[in-house]
Scaffold this active site. Structure first.
Site, PDB file in Angstrom:
ATOM      1  N   ASP A 276      -1.025  -1.491  -4.122  1.00 12.35           N
ATOM      2  CA  ASP A 276      -2.416  -1.602  -3.662  1.00 12.35           C
ATOM      3  C   ASP A 276      -2.976  -0.190  -3.442  1.00 12.35           C
ATOM      4  O   ASP A 276      -2.340   0.637  -2.784  1.00 12.35           O
ATOM      5  CB  ASP A 276      -2.396  -2.389  -2.337  1.00 12.35           C
TER       6      ASP A 276
ATOM      7  N   SER B  57       0.847  -1.202   0.000  1.00 14.07           N
ATOM      8  CA  SER B  57       0.000   0.000   0.000  1.00 14.07           C
ATOM      9  C   SER B  57       0.880   1.248   0.000  1.00 14.07           C
ATOM     10  O   SER B  57       2.086   1.158   0.238  1.00 14.07           O
ATOM     11  CB  SER B  57      -0.885   0.011   1.245  1.00 14.07           C
TER      12      SER B  57
ATOM     13  N   GLY C 208     -11.107  -6.336   0.630  1.00 13.51           N
ATOM     14  CA  GLY C 208     -11.755  -6.589   1.920  1.00 13.51           C
ATOM     15  C   GLY C 208     -12.128  -8.045   2.103  1.00 13.51           C
ATOM     16  O   GLY C 208     -13.214  -8.363   2.575  1.00 13.51           O
TER      17      GLY C 208
ATOM     18  N   ASN D 244      -7.978 -10.003  -2.149  1.00 15.40           N
ATOM     19  CA  ASN D 244      -7.087  -9.126  -1.371  1.00 15.40           C
ATOM     20  C   ASN D 244      -7.209  -9.348   0.132  1.00 15.40           C
ATOM     21  O   ASN D 244      -8.301  -9.239   0.692  1.00 15.40           O
ATOM     22  CB  ASN D 244      -7.473  -7.663  -1.633  1.00 15.40           C
TER      23      ASN D 244
HETATM   24  P1  13P Z   1      -8.851  -6.782   4.392  1.00 18.02           P
HETATM   25  O1  13P Z   1      -8.858  -5.594   5.312  1.00 18.02           O
HETATM   26  O2  13P Z   1     -10.163  -7.502   4.447  1.00 18.02           O
HETATM   27  O3  13P Z   1      -7.715  -7.680   4.656  1.00 18.02           O
HETATM   28  O4  13P Z   1      -8.710  -6.234   2.890  1.00 18.02           O
HETATM   29  C1  13P Z   1      -7.452  -5.895   2.380  1.00 18.02           C
HETATM   30  C2  13P Z   1      -7.532  -5.226   1.056  1.00 18.02           C
HETATM   31  O5  13P Z   1      -8.547  -5.160   0.402  1.00 18.02           O
HETATM   32  C3  13P Z   1      -6.291  -4.624   0.554  1.00 18.02           C
HETATM   33  O6  13P Z   1      -6.488  -3.925  -0.640  1.00 18.02           O
HETATM   34  O1  G3H Z   2      -6.568  -1.769   1.655  1.00 21.96           O
HETATM   35  C1  G3H Z   2      -5.863  -1.402   2.574  1.00 21.96           C
HETATM   36  C2  G3H Z   2      -4.783  -2.253   3.075  1.00 21.96           C
HETATM   37  O2  G3H Z   2      -5.249  -2.983   4.186  1.00 21.96           O
HETATM   38  C3  G3H Z   2      -3.580  -1.430   3.372  1.00 21.96           C
HETATM   39  O3  G3H Z   2      -3.652  -0.776   4.586  1.00 21.96           O
HETATM   40  O4  G3H Z   2      -2.803   1.533   4.110  1.00 21.96           O
HETATM   41  O5  G3H Z   2      -2.774   0.596   6.431  1.00 21.96           O
HETATM   42  O6  G3H Z   2      -1.193  -0.253   4.693  1.00 21.96           O
HETATM   43  P1  G3H Z   2      -2.536   0.328   4.966  1.00 21.96           P
HETATM   44 ZN    ZN Z   3      -8.343  -2.887  -0.728  1.00 16.13          ZN
END
Ligand code: 13P
Ligand code: G3H
Ligand code: ZN
Length: 340
Positions: free
Chosen positions: A84, A50, A227, A269
């Site tokens: 991401d 991310s 998610g 994901n």
């Molecule tokens: P979760 O919070 O359900 O693990 O989803 C992660 C996600 O969608 C990252 O892009």
């Molecule tokens: O979709 C979000 C991911 O869980 C990444 O989270 O921005 O805290 O690294 P983060």
């Molecule tokens: Zn996501």
């Protein structure tokens, strides 16, 4: 082998009708756990970072570690390195230069603007198309795959002006794919990020019919489920048993993810479940061995816990055993396929 474009991994998953986990990483132990699990189960895998992870871990360091895993440690495992929720074109350019083989442009929200409540407003369909096309121009010129998003999720994305979640409209999704030529498309089907996806004690409901509809209209586009953490009860119980406070956490049951995959979801994901596994393992060591202060004594068990759980996920999504199904494709080759 060198890191491969995410499009290769997802096109193959589409042919074989299985799902591929996309797991978030922020540090060495998470990366090792994911790659060890992929090697043990012979699974292709997507490693995603991310924008917050890029900041936390010195972006170049993460990219170098992922390259090492793909090129040196597990050369027989197809791996893609993916950005991401890419917020803007500048970050996309940075990641392409760092050797990422895939990027997401999250055009559903305007990350450059905040309203008075500090929330990012949703982008219009036209603006989403425009920024996604811009991202594609940058990425495809380097053979790098692109994921877009249509609709908004909860969690990080309930940060919208209205605070509302907008499920994906299949008509819009089809038009979006037609206008952008995106490789992968994130759908909003009622999931949200984080550990609190549904109220405790209520039936978990997702709009799975949206997957059927979009997959029928856009069969070549890899569909993405954000998610997707299952928030396993045993992990949450373990966190809470050792002093944590994560009450009433609920995720997406694995059986529902399997149903989504049957209907055409290809990229799954997951971040939250990894966080829970790590936290449970570390809390356990701190409780049972308060004298321990060597980080290896608690990060090691945390790494083992993440690996054990990912092995199960790879089997559940049908990814296991597919690592040697196909030959790698380089970014150069993919660039040529895009007409570059
Ligand atoms: P979760 O919070 O359900 O693990 O989803 C992660 C996600 O969608 C990252 O892009
Ligand atoms: O979709 C979000 C991911 O869980 C990444 O989270 O921005 O805290 O690294 P983060
Ligand atoms: Zn996501």
């Amino acid at each position: 082998m060198a890191l491969v474009p995410m499009k290769l991994i997802l096109d193959e998953a589409n042919k074989g009708e299985y799902g591929v986990g996309a797991f978030n990483v922020n540090n060495m132990e998470q990366l090792q756990a994911i790659c060890d699990a992929a090697a043990e189960t012979e699974s292709p895998v997507i490693i995603q970072v991310s924008r917050n992870a890029l900041k936390y871990a010195d972006k170049g360091l993460l990219a170098a570690m992922v390259r090492y895993m793909a090129e040196e440690k597990y050369p027989h495992i197809p791996m893609a390195l993916h950005l991401d929720h890419g917020p803007d074109i500048e970050t996309i350019k940075e990641c392409v230069e760092l050797g990422f083989t895939s990027v997401m442009i999250d055009g559903s929200l305007d990350y450059g603007t905040k309203d008075e409540a500090g929330k990012h407003p949703p982008r219009s369909f036209e603006d989403n198309v425009a920024i996604t096309k811009e991202a594609i121009a940058v990425a495809h010129a380097a053979g790098v795959s692109v994921e877009g998003e249509i609709g908004t999720l909860g969690g990080i994305e309930d940060d919208t002006v209205a605070g509302a979640v907008h499920l994906t409209e299949p008509d819009e999704a089809e038009e979006f794919v037609k206008q952008t030529g995106v490789d992968a498309l994130a759908l909003a089907i009622g999931t949200s990020h984080g550990a609190y996806k549904f109220p405790v004690g209520t039936e978990v409901k997702l709009a799975l019919n949206i997957i059927d509809d979009v997959h029928k209209r856009c069969p070549q586009t890899a569909l993405v489920m954000h998610g997707s953490s299952s928030v396993p009860k045993h992990m949450v119980d373990e966190v809470n048993k050792y002093g944590g406070k994560v009450p009433n956490a609920v995720g997406v049951p694995t059986a529902m993810i399997q149903d989504a995959i049957k209907r055409g979801m290809r990229k799954v994901n997951i971040d939250t479940d990894g966080r829970l596994a790590i936290t449970a393992a570390i809390r356990k060591v701190f409780t049972e061995k308060p004298e321990a202060f060597d980080p290896r004594k608690y990060l090691g068990p945390a790494r083992d816990a993440v690996k054990t759980w990912i092995v199960e996920e790879m089997k559940a999504f049908g990814t296991a055993g597919h690592a040697r199904d196909y030959k790698p494709v380089s970014l150069e080759e993919m660039k040529a396929r895009y007409g570059g």
